[in-house]
Design a protein around this motif. Structure first.
Motif, PDB file in Angstrom:
ATOM      1  N   CYS C  87      13.484  72.618  50.618  1.00  0.00           N
ATOM      2  CA  CYS C  87      12.777  72.409  51.886  1.00  0.00           C
ATOM      3  C   CYS C  87      11.382  71.828  51.648  1.00  0.00           C
ATOM      4  O   CYS C  87      10.911  70.978  52.409  1.00  0.00           O
ATOM      5  CB  CYS C  87      12.676  73.725  52.656  1.00  0.00           C
ATOM      6  SG  CYS C  87      14.259  74.274  53.333  1.00  0.00           S
ATOM      7  N   ALA C  88      10.725  72.288  50.595  1.00  0.00           N
ATOM      8  CA  ALA C  88       9.402  71.750  50.270  1.00  0.00           C
ATOM      9  C   ALA C  88       9.491  70.267  49.942  1.00  0.00           C
ATOM     10  O   ALA C  88       8.615  69.476  50.317  1.00  0.00           O
ATOM     11  CB  ALA C  88       8.793  72.512  49.090  1.00  0.00           C
ATOM     12  N   HIS C  89      10.562  69.901  49.257  1.00  0.00           N
ATOM     13  CA  HIS C  89      10.784  68.492  48.927  1.00  0.00           C
ATOM     14  C   HIS C  89      10.953  67.674  50.211  1.00  0.00           C
ATOM     15  O   HIS C  89      10.371  66.594  50.363  1.00  0.00           O
ATOM     16  CB  HIS C  89      12.030  68.400  48.043  1.00  0.00           C
ATOM     17  CG  HIS C  89      12.388  67.028  47.602  1.00  0.00           C
ATOM     18  ND1 HIS C  89      11.474  66.140  47.087  1.00  0.00           N
ATOM     19  CD2 HIS C  89      13.591  66.378  47.582  1.00  0.00           C
ATOM     20  CE1 HIS C  89      12.094  65.003  46.786  1.00  0.00           C
ATOM     21  NE2 HIS C  89      13.361  65.121  47.080  1.00  0.00           N
ATOM     22  N   GLU C  90      11.714  68.186  51.143  1.00  0.00           N
ATOM     23  CA  GLU C  90      11.921  67.488  52.408  1.00  0.00           C
ATOM     24  C   GLU C  90      10.613  67.386  53.188  1.00  0.00           C
ATOM     25  O   GLU C  90      10.296  66.339  53.765  1.00  0.00           O
ATOM     26  CB  GLU C  90      12.978  68.217  53.227  1.00  0.00           C
ATOM     27  CG  GLU C  90      14.371  68.136  52.612  1.00  0.00           C
ATOM     28  CD  GLU C  90      15.284  69.294  52.941  1.00  0.00           C
ATOM     29  OE1 GLU C  90      16.384  69.358  52.364  1.00  0.00           O
ATOM     30  OE2 GLU C  90      14.900  70.148  53.763  1.00  0.00           O
ATOM     31  N   ALA C  91       9.867  68.471  53.193  1.00  0.00           N
ATOM     32  CA  ALA C  91       8.583  68.458  53.898  1.00  0.00           C
ATOM     33  C   ALA C  91       7.629  67.450  53.274  1.00  0.00           C
ATOM     34  O   ALA C  91       6.913  66.726  53.977  1.00  0.00           O
ATOM     35  CB  ALA C  91       7.965  69.856  53.869  1.00  0.00           C
ATOM     36  N   ALA C  92       7.615  67.397  51.941  1.00  0.00           N
ATOM     37  CA  ALA C  92       6.718  66.470  51.248  1.00  0.00           C
ATOM     38  C   ALA C  92       7.111  65.022  51.506  1.00  0.00           C
ATOM     39  O   ALA C  92       6.244  64.156  51.688  1.00  0.00           O
ATOM     40  CB  ALA C  92       6.734  66.758  49.748  1.00  0.00           C
ATOM     41  N   LEU C  93       8.413  64.758  51.542  1.00  0.00           N
ATOM     42  CA  LEU C  93       8.854  63.391  51.847  1.00  0.00           C
ATOM     43  C   LEU C  93       8.473  63.015  53.273  1.00  0.00           C
ATOM     44  O   LEU C  93       8.129  61.865  53.554  1.00  0.00           O
ATOM     45  CB  LEU C  93      10.366  63.262  51.639  1.00  0.00           C
ATOM     46  CG  LEU C  93      10.813  63.290  50.175  1.00  0.00           C
ATOM     47  CD1 LEU C  93      12.341  63.324  50.080  1.00  0.00           C
ATOM     48  CD2 LEU C  93      10.284  62.072  49.421  1.00  0.00           C
ATOM     49  N   GLY C  94       8.527  63.970  54.169  1.00  0.00           N
ATOM     50  CA  GLY C  94       8.114  63.696  55.537  1.00  0.00           C
ATOM     51  C   GLY C  94       6.626  63.370  55.619  1.00  0.00           C
ATOM     52  O   GLY C  94       6.223  62.446  56.336  1.00  0.00           O
ATOM     53  N   ILE C  95       5.829  64.125  54.906  1.00  0.00           N
ATOM     54  CA  ILE C  95       4.381  63.860  54.892  1.00  0.00           C
ATOM     55  C   ILE C  95       4.101  62.489  54.277  1.00  0.00           C
ATOM     56  O   ILE C  95       3.239  61.738  54.742  1.00  0.00           O
ATOM     57  CB  ILE C  95       3.651  64.996  54.148  1.00  0.00           C
ATOM     58  CG1 ILE C  95       3.717  66.285  54.998  1.00  0.00           C
ATOM     59  CG2 ILE C  95       2.206  64.620  53.831  1.00  0.00           C
ATOM     60  CD1 ILE C  95       3.204  67.534  54.292  1.00  0.00           C
ATOM     61  N   MET C  96       4.866  62.143  53.234  1.00  0.00           N
ATOM     62  CA  MET C  96       4.719  60.810  52.631  1.00  0.00           C
ATOM     63  C   MET C  96       5.017  59.720  53.651  1.00  0.00           C
ATOM     64  O   MET C  96       4.262  58.757  53.809  1.00  0.00           O
ATOM     65  CB  MET C  96       5.678  60.717  51.446  1.00  0.00           C
ATOM     66  CG  MET C  96       5.617  59.438  50.666  1.00  0.00           C
ATOM     67  SD  MET C  96       4.030  59.173  49.842  1.00  0.00           S
ATOM     68  CE  MET C  96       4.116  60.404  48.537  1.00  0.00           C
ATOM     69  N   GLN C  97       6.111  59.875  54.378  1.00  0.00           N
ATOM     70  CA  GLN C  97       6.489  58.864  55.364  1.00  0.00           C
ATOM     71  C   GLN C  97       5.490  58.786  56.503  1.00  0.00           C
ATOM     72  O   GLN C  97       5.212  57.696  57.015  1.00  0.00           O
ATOM     73  CB  GLN C  97       7.876  59.183  55.927  1.00  0.00           C
ATOM     74  CG  GLN C  97       8.994  58.893  54.948  1.00  0.00           C
ATOM     75  CD  GLN C  97      10.344  59.102  55.579  1.00  0.00           C
ATOM     76  OE1 GLN C  97      10.631  60.194  56.063  1.00  0.00           O
ATOM     77  NE2 GLN C  97      11.182  58.088  55.593  1.00  0.00           N
TER      78      GLN C  97
END
Lengths: 168, 168, 168, 168, 168
Positions: C87-97
């Motif tokens: 989930c942290a990975h998904e959240a981080a990718l969202g912040i990147m985008q």
């Protein structure tokens, strides 16, 4: 010969490869395309070389948007270390996105350095996969029935076809 | 000297690095660019430093869109813990997307802290990879034939070239 | 004091945090910002709380696009289970985008619940990392030379700086 | 009752769930929303069911863009096999992107089938998490102070709150 | 029969499959669609075959944007090697993005070659999953109540339904 039809706009096929790969995959793809019907008549090939496979996606996108290619063959060789696998994943996701942003197919042709420990076999994988995907690019543009006739037939590039599932 | 041609619009190359890295990768890249033909004549360098490698992507995008860079070298050092690998993956995906959204190459130059346990060797990896990719950026803009001549030659940055596959 | 300059448009810094985290990271970030030169004079802070760290990305995007923030500090605490890492990975990718879609930096400040088994140390990580990244946000807007002066110096948030590589 | 105010445009909250899940998560979410102040007065609920959790993202996007929802609760149940974990990751990334493309929150409510081996406990997780996130959706639209008052308090959905870090 | 209504614009359902798969998944999907009410009257089917499952996403996007399909069934067979799993992940993320970029559902129908070691069972998975998702596509367009009536019922494609959670 139809050389007098030069004024008609030729379709363009892009080929992008890397300095990183240990085999000239782009040359293999270009050779195959040169054997396809209508080479230099109905279609031409535009080539570019980038440093590594992570640089393929934006180069392919520019071959489409800037240079007018209707399809691109993107060739690279991921190494065998774990970090190489991760980089290959990033490169593949980039190629996927480049396709979606351009609505244009980009055939990802990756040969993993560890697909064979035998250099001769690895060379045959490089050659076979690069050429077969170049042919696929040609088919997608000019002979789509070649693909639909082979639907579900376990077609492979690099190694022998797996063939359709066989029941006992 | 062509200093009187100053009025012509110079090409811009971006260099973005981090406070997090344990080596001044940006300085290495800038030094290499200063050795390239036409430095400060036909092209200039614009630099920025961000906190960590996850901040590189949007900074590179702004160097392109806001500051007019034609290519960017993005340099960072992922650490050795598992979470660092995941963060490096996220950073790399961001750099990939930034390229596709700008249709402009961003050369990702990552040196993983665990590529060598020998500090002297690690320094040479930092220096060599940063400089070679800076040179690649220059080639991509001004001498693309340097890249195409090396297609499939197993070119590496950071360590020695792997060279093309050799058959027995 | 410049309070009479109120009519000039103040820069806005966004702070978004979560109910999920077990420490008030947003308060730490806001405290640090209140200590920065020009607080409430040249810049103001806008805050929002969302349920969990996967909700940070779109909230940060709205702080930028809807509320006019020039930079955002996004704070969250991933848990220690494997699914939390994903989930942290998904959240981080969202912040990147979100950064790339807005061309605006969003500083991801994640403290993983398992960074320390000692609650006191974990509190110091929460406090230190939240505050240092809030300071980074201020520097990026108003004192970018603070960052460039520290390029390649092994600067850390949450724990002590690693420092530059030292050769024997 | 304010039923005569029907002509005012009501806010819409979307609920999208799946046939794949083994519990009627959508019904739980809708029940919670029906208990929120102003139900059917200041806001209404629009529902849709899709085959599986990978179909949630585009459905949620359409609930926002086509049907005018101001927030969406997206509910699904990933299975316990490794491939299910990968699919859940893809579904979650899709929901993340849908939020960023619409600048609208979509609360991802996933209950993993293996969160408990006790069916009764699993039911309570389904019920509790679905309802709490439905309540969060309501708060985000109408009572954001409910969230900010709980910042950093270790709030959970599905299980008991973890609470803030406690120091010895 | 309503054949005289031919002038009304028929809805289009896309079916895209691969040469790589070892079963003719597209044929199974098309057969199911041919059994749905209104086949060739209120809706027609448009098909395409691509080389492998990574080529599905952009093809599906073009079936929507270029050919006017209102929904697409995308069928593929990832192999059993680790690299195949990674490629399947990339392909799935592409299909997810294609949905979000077009705001149109694309039902991903993947059968993993290692879902069964028994060829006969694997054939039944291919056939069942392809047909059920084709039926889902029809339902999503024409009978959405079929989906909402089955919300949370543990519906599966390829194998038997799991059914709703049963309490002792």
């Amino acid at each position: 010969m139809a050389k007098h039809k030069k004024s008609a706009k030729k379709v363009r096929i892009g080929v992008v490869d890397t300095m990183f790969a240990r085999y000239d995959m782009g040359a293999a793809a270009r050779f195959e395309l040169s054997q396809c019907p209508g080479y230099d008549e109905k279609f031409t090939v535009i080539s570019q070389t980038v440093p590594g496979f992570k640089d393929l996606a934006v180069a392919a996108k520019n071959l489409i948007e800037r240079d007018g290619c209707s399809i691109v063959v993107a060739l690279g060789m991921p190494g065998s270390a774990p970090i190489d696998k991760q980089c290959a994943h990033e490169a593949a996701l980039g190629i996927m996105q480049a396709q979606l942003l351009t609505s244009t197919p980009i055939l990802e042709v990756f040969v993993h350095e560890d697909e064979s420990s035998d250099p001769e076999e690895l060379v045959s994988v490089f050659e076979n996969r690069s050429r077969k995907h170049a042919r696929n690019a040609y088919w997608m543009l000019f002979e789509p029935e070649q693909l639909s006739q082979r639907a579900g037939q376990g077609i492979r590039q690099g190694f022998d076809d797996a063939g359709p599932l066989s029941l006992p």
